[in-house]
Design a protein around this motif. Structure first.
Motif, PDB file in Angstrom:
ATOM      1  N   LEU A   1      -9.093  -1.116  -9.585  1.00  0.00           N
ATOM      2  CA  LEU A   1      -7.873  -1.664  -9.003  1.00  0.00           C
ATOM      3  C   LEU A   1      -6.663  -1.361  -9.882  1.00  0.00           C
ATOM      4  O   LEU A   1      -6.806  -1.017 -11.054  1.00  0.00           O
ATOM      5  CB  LEU A   1      -7.985  -3.186  -8.839  1.00  0.00           C
ATOM      6  N   ALA A   2      -5.479  -1.515  -9.293  1.00  0.00           N
ATOM      7  CA  ALA A   2      -4.220  -1.440 -10.030  1.00  0.00           C
ATOM      8  C   ALA A   2      -3.294  -2.517  -9.452  1.00  0.00           C
ATOM      9  O   ALA A   2      -3.726  -3.366  -8.671  1.00  0.00           O
ATOM     10  CB  ALA A   2      -3.613  -0.051  -9.925  1.00  0.00           C
ATOM     11  N   LYS A   3      -2.011  -2.470  -9.831  1.00  0.00           N
ATOM     12  CA  LYS A   3      -1.061  -3.488  -9.368  1.00  0.00           C
ATOM     13  C   LYS A   3      -0.572  -3.168  -7.958  1.00  0.00           C
ATOM     14  O   LYS A   3      -0.504  -2.001  -7.566  1.00  0.00           O
ATOM     15  CB  LYS A   3       0.125  -3.553 -10.332  1.00  0.00           C
ATOM     16  N   GLU A   4      -0.230  -4.209  -7.231  1.00  0.00           N
ATOM     17  CA  GLU A   4       0.308  -3.997  -5.884  1.00  0.00           C
ATOM     18  C   GLU A   4       1.696  -3.356  -5.953  1.00  0.00           C
ATOM     19  O   GLU A   4       2.391  -3.446  -6.969  1.00  0.00           O
ATOM     20  CB  GLU A   4       0.371  -5.314  -5.113  1.00  0.00           C
ATOM     21  N   THR A   5       2.087  -2.727  -4.853  1.00  0.00           N
ATOM     22  CA  THR A   5       3.335  -1.951  -4.840  1.00  0.00           C
ATOM     23  C   THR A   5       4.576  -2.831  -4.879  1.00  0.00           C
ATOM     24  O   THR A   5       5.623  -2.398  -5.340  1.00  0.00           O
ATOM     25  CB  THR A   5       3.381  -1.057  -3.590  1.00  0.00           C
ATOM     26  N   THR A   6       4.464  -4.074  -4.399  1.00  0.00           N
ATOM     27  CA  THR A   6       5.613  -4.986  -4.456  1.00  0.00           C
ATOM     28  C   THR A   6       5.309  -6.119  -5.435  1.00  0.00           C
ATOM     29  O   THR A   6       4.179  -6.615  -5.496  1.00  0.00           O
ATOM     30  CB  THR A   6       5.934  -5.585  -3.071  1.00  0.00           C
ATOM     31  N   GLU A   7       6.314  -6.524  -6.194  1.00  0.00           N
ATOM     32  CA  GLU A   7       6.131  -7.529  -7.237  1.00  0.00           C
ATOM     33  C   GLU A   7       5.677  -8.855  -6.660  1.00  0.00           C
ATOM     34  O   GLU A   7       4.807  -9.536  -7.215  1.00  0.00           O
ATOM     35  CB  GLU A   7       7.457  -7.718  -7.990  1.00  0.00           C
ATOM     36  N   GLU A   8       6.242  -9.242  -5.499  1.00  0.00           N
ATOM     37  CA  GLU A   8       5.906 -10.532  -4.908  1.00  0.00           C
ATOM     38  C   GLU A   8       4.438 -10.592  -4.507  1.00  0.00           C
ATOM     39  O   GLU A   8       3.727 -11.561  -4.785  1.00  0.00           O
ATOM     40  CB  GLU A   8       6.794 -10.797  -3.673  1.00  0.00           C
TER      41      GLU A   8
END
Length: 456
Positions: free
Chosen positions: A223-230
């Protein structure tokens, strides 16, 4: 009498001298040819070496076959091609023999070569025509393609993925599944079906009745971080709890976009090289595939029993192989690659829906990837690394990355003839796994599918 003797002596000298000269010349040529053959044999690269491939080289028994346009010089005006040409010249054994000899001794040499490529191709926008008009994902990739090292945010519980408990021998298979934070239902379906860890029995045939067949399986989701911060903040706590519950999450600190899937390969190889020294095979796939794990276990054990397996495992990769593919030039496609970025055909590669390779090859891919610039399409990038290892992926018709052809899926025992099929929902995974278990005895001796040859 003396006059006659002198005459015959002159005749013998005139006749024998050319013959003796020809014999000596023949002996000299034979000796030189034998020496040349000996030298050529002695400098053949070993299986562990990473080959330098000269521009324009099309046919050479020492190297894997290349598409005819892959290395042509007139293609080097594209951005990626120019970057890679700089790196290849840096490791050219003729131009830089010292770099070629030291390539395994000093890993920082590879990083120096990559930096050199970016510093030599300085004018990004003039190299990539109409840069501002490219799709945003391509602009983002070009802007950040130099960076390939990112912190790890979550590590799995086990040294090499979940499933370490009660192992009595080294793991046979690590399931490395690319997923995203939002796809919890897919991960849960995999955990309950084909992605179970621990001892997994192979699919025994009647001929092997009484013989225990199986191997230990581990699992990790990439996994990685989602594209939007929220969205990332909202899901982070849930993923952290999921990791505590199952211990099978490996997460990095970069944005989880389609073009960043290549980063998952590169960072996974690095993690695997540090943490999975004894794992025999890796399955790398998407979280929307169905895998016939028992059949996969038996298939991999058969590979280990083959003659010279200790040698072939250094380059073992199997999947649905695509050869000499043309880059997608449709601007609206997510696979779009502009010709200002890359020109030429793609090397042979295994479809990214699912592929299996040896643990030995995973470590070699980690090393060679340090001298291959990142590419937006992850499975193509793996093919680019493979070609520099003088290795070809093996095509296996039982990998259906594009689904069953025609009405083949409706045939009895159809799912017992495959190792993988792509594009299945979580609900379908649960149903297919139940059906697979229910029909296991009935379909025990069904062989893996083979591709039908076209009728002449």
């Amino acid at each position: 009498m003396a006059r006659c003797y002198c005459r015959w002596r002159r005749v013998l000298i005139c006749v024998c001298t050319p013959c003796i000269s020809l014999v000596l010349l023949f002996v000299y040529i034979s000796v030189m040819v034998c020496m040349d053959m000996h030298i050529t044999t002695s400098v053949q690269p070993s299986m562990d070496s990473a080959h330098f491939v000269a521009s324009g080289l099309l046919i050479n028994n020492s190297f894997a076959p290349l598409p005819k346009t892959f290395w042509k010089l007139h293609l080097q005006d594209a951005y990626w091609n120019r970057l890679q040409l700089t790196v290849d010249r840096y490791f050219n054994p003729i131009l830089r023999p010292n770099n070629y000899k030291r390539r395994y001794e000093n890993s920082s040499l590879h990083e120096s070569a990559l930096r050199l490529g970016f510093s030599s191709v300085t004018d990004l926008k003039s190299t990539s025509q109409n840069f501002d008009q490219l799709p945003q994902q391509m602009q983002d990739f070009i802007s950040y393609m130099q960076k390939r090292y990112y912190p790890t945010l979550i590590q799995p519980d086990g040294v090499c993925g979940a499933g370490v408990k009660d192992e009595k021998e080294p793991p046979l298979l690590l399931l490395a599944i690319k997923s995203t934070k939002i796809n919890f239902k897919r991960r849960q379906a995999i955990r309950q079906t084909w992605g179970q860890t621990g001892w997994v029995a192979g699919q025994k045939s009647n001929s092997s009745e009484g013989k225990e067949s199986g191997g230990y399986v581990r699992r990790v989701f990439l996994l990685a971080k989602e594209t939007t911060e929220e969205l990332d903040v909202a899901l982070s706590y849930l993923v952290q709890m999921e990791s505590q519950q199952y211990g099978d999450i490996l997460k990095w600190d970069f944005r989880d976009t389609f073009f960043n899937l290549t980063l998952k390969d590169v960072l996974f190889w690095s993690w695997f090289s540090r943490s999975c020294s004894s794992t025999r095979f890796v399955f790398k796939g998407d979280d929307d595939v169905f895998v016939n794990t028992p059949k996969m276990i038996s298939y991999l054990q058969d590979q280990l029993k083959k003659p010279q397996a200790h040698k072939t495992m250094k380059e073992f990769m199997v999947g649905d192989v695509i050869a000499a593919a043309v880059p997608n030039r449709v601007n609206q496609s997510k696979y779009f690659i502009p010709d200002s970025f890359y020109k030429g055909l793609y090397p042979s590669y295994a479809g990214g829906g699912g592929v299996v390779y040896s643990g030995l090859l995973a470590k070699r891919l980690h090393n060679i990837s340090k001298r291959v610039n990142l590419f937006p399409i992850d499975d193509v990038y793996v093919g680019m690394c493979m070609i520099r290892l003088n290795a070809d992926p093996i095509h296996q018709p039982a990998f259906l990355t594009f689904g069953f052809p025609k009405k083949e899926e409706e045939k009895p025992c159809s799912y017992h003839t495959i190792l993988l099929v792509h594009k299945r929902s979580p609900d379908q995974l649960v149903k297919l796994w139940a059906d697979l278990k229910k029909t296991q005895e009935k379909c025990r001796d069904v062989p893996l599918r083979v591709e039908e040859k076209p009728k002449l």
